[in-house]
Design a protein around this motif. Structure first.
Motif, short mmCIF file in Angstrom:
data_model
loop_
_atom_site.label_atom_id
_atom_site.label_comp_id
_atom_site.label_asym_id
_atom_site.label_seq_id
_atom_site.Cartn_x
_atom_site.Cartn_y
_atom_site.Cartn_z
N TYR A 7 0.85 -1.20 0.00
CA TYR A 7 0.00 0.00 0.00
C TYR A 7 0.88 1.25 0.00
CZ TYR A 7 -3.61 3.34 1.45
OH TYR A 7 -4.48 4.39 1.52
N ARG A 12 -2.72 6.14 -2.21
CA ARG A 12 -3.84 5.51 -1.49
C ARG A 12 -4.29 4.21 -2.17
NH1 ARG A 12 -2.45 9.61 1.17
NH2 ARG A 12 -3.85 10.95 2.36
N THR A 13 -3.34 3.50 -2.78
CA THR A 13 -3.69 2.21 -3.38
C THR A 13 -2.60 1.18 -3.10
OG1 THR A 13 -2.66 2.88 -5.45
CG2 THR A 13 -5.05 3.08 -5.36
N GLU A 15 -0.03 -1.22 -4.56
CA GLU A 15 0.68 -1.21 -5.85
C GLU A 15 1.70 -2.33 -5.93
OE1 GLU A 15 2.76 2.49 -5.97
OE2 GLU A 15 0.94 3.69 -6.17
#
Ligand code: AMP
Ligand code: ZN
Length: 470
Positions: A7, A12-13, A15
């Motif tokens: 993360y 905010r993802t 990856e």
């Protein structure tokens, strides 16, 4: 192997992650401010970083980890002034304690532990770069500040509305010498207590000391280059510390400072953040006193995902103690076993694939720990069958080593110090009684018995002292 994913607070993802240069992951982890022993909340963050380090190694990467020691700051100076000593005298024993506690918790050594006070020239150079790029200015109070409205990306990590930041809603506007209330100090003009405690250095702007954010930017870029692979810390560091690190570093270099930002959630006690300020802290010394093993504490921490809050409770610690005890028992059984079954081999292979899969998916330690315990349960059932398949046994041992190599959960054999102290105390009382009854043979026998347990005693004017020996 599945790809490794993490993360990223910046996007905010979750990856996919690969280092930018070959096999080496260049990782910066904000370290402790060394004015008090670190509490177990701090250690939750350092354990999540230890987990990340070990999973990266499991995935075949080399890790180059830097953890700074903040050995100059307001709290340290205050403590030094109160005691009439230098900041070095305050920080030296705390640093020693930090490493001892860290080793007790089996947190692997970082490659470098740079100290802020040993990198003042690098920090001054960084401020000079920012001044020459007109991103920093010296104010009337002689301190040097970063001008946040001159830096375009300010607020991109914390995603705080910059208008809100600039309106000063989050900070008291008591400092009129700054151009903008939210500008933060890069270099703080020296005050008399800074001089008295040895916390002041010469600079182009006069005597002073570095700001906290500046320390990390300067040391990270010195050891890891202008763009790091991963920058970690506790969630409370997102704003302002890491936001300000980005502003300073990118403002000076014009390059992205860190490719991935990784933050661990808090350890709580009774629902509030464990913090020195709040006074609800426990230390490693407290864990030892409660007879809680390092393995149990690791088990407790890894039972919750690093991005979720974790509450310190007696119940959870007991469950962790039990979990690590089962792992220790299984390790012994596995090393003493003579052979396995074909199914044991299958079970091991499955567990390894699943466990590594979970760990590779944003460090899902709780799920991987579940896989590990299921493996132990099923493998125990296979070992009950007294098979003779040596290759299967080897396969099971390999799986155990690989998963436990990340978690490190076999409880220590040694008696914890608190238990030992109780035991020694009672033997010393017996010895005193023997001596006052004139039974010196018995007193000597007790001394010898203690030595056999690895405890040496010494009689002195203030009573009998004891210490552990090899
Ligand atoms: P400090 O010594 O205050 O600079 O903190 C060292 C590290 O511990 C930082 O990464 C903080 O974010 C982290 N930290 C502080 N309090 C807690 C807590 N209660 N739980 C988890 N991490 C924490
Ligand atoms: Zn930092």
């Amino acid at each position: 192997m599945p790809e490794f994913r993490l993360y990223n607070t910046l996007t905010r993802t979750v990856e996919p992650f690969l280092p930018s240069h070959g096999k080496t992951v260049r990782m910066y982890t904000c370290g402790p401010t060394v004015y008090n022993p670190a509490h177990v909340g701090n250690f939750r963050t350092f354990l999540f970083e230890d987990l990340l380090r070990r999973v990266l190694a499991l995935r075949g990467f080399d890790v180059m980890q830097v953890m700074n020691l903040t050995d100059v700051d307001d709290k340290i100076i205050k403590r030094a002034s109160e005691k009439g000593v230098t900041i070095g005298e305050v920080t030296a024993p705390v640093i020693e304690q930090f490493h001892a506690d860290r080793k007790y918790l089996r947190i692997e050594d970082a490659e470098i532990y740079p100290r802020a006070t040993e990198h003042i020239p690098e920090m001054i150079t960084l401020v000079e770069r920012l001044v020459s790029r007109k991103l920093a200015y010296q104010a009337e109070d002689k301190s040097v500040y970063f001008a946040i409205d001159k830096f375009n990306g300010y607020g991109k990590l914390s995603r705080l509305d910059t208008r809100e930041i600039k309106s000063g809603a989050r900070v008291i506007q008591d400092d009129y010498s700054k151009e903008n209330a939210q500008d933060f100090a890069l270099w703080k003009a020296a005050k008399p207590e800074d001089e008295a405690s040895g916390a002041a250095w010469d600079s182009p702007w006069g005597r002073g000391r570095p700001g906290w954010h500046l320390e990390c930017s300067a040391m990270a870029m010195k050891y890891l280059g202008e763009t790091l692979d991963i920058h970690c810390g506790g969630i409370d560091l997102v704003f302002p510390h890491h936001e300000d690190e980005i502003a300073q570093s990118e403002g000076a270099s014009g390059k992205p400072f860190a490719r991935l930002w990784c933050h661990g959630e808090f350890l709580l006690t009774d629902g509030s953040k464990m913090a020195k300020r709040v006074g609800n802290v426990s230390t490693v010394a407290d864990l030892k006193e409660q007879g809680l093993s390092a393995a149990a504490f690791r088990h407790f921490v890894f039972s919750t995902h690093y991005r979720k809050q974790l509450n310190l409770s007696g119940e959870a610690l007991e469950a962790a103690q039990e979990g690590s005890r089962r792992i220790g028992e299984f390790a012994e059984r596995l090393s003493g076993a003579r052979g396995g079954t074909a199914d044991l081999s299958k079970i091991a292979e499955e567990a390894e694939t699943q466990g590594i899969g979970e760990l590779s998916d944003d460090l899902n330690a709780p799920a991987a720990l579940g896989v590990f315990h299921t493996f132990i349960r099923r493998a125990n059932a296979e070992l009950d069958k007294n098979g003779s398949d040596k290759a299967a046994l080897r396969r099971a041992r390999e799986t155990f080593e690989r998963l436990n190599g990340v978690f490190d959960l076999i409880p220590e054999k040694e008696v914890p110090d608190a238990e030992l102290a109780l035991l020694v105390g009672s033997r010393l009382a017996d010895r005193r009684a023997a001596r006052s009854a004139g039974d010196f043979a018995r007193a000597d026998a007790i001394r010898a018995e203690l030595l056999g347990m690895g405890v040496a005693i010494e009689d002195g004017p203030s009573g009998t002292r004891w210490k552990k020996v090899d």
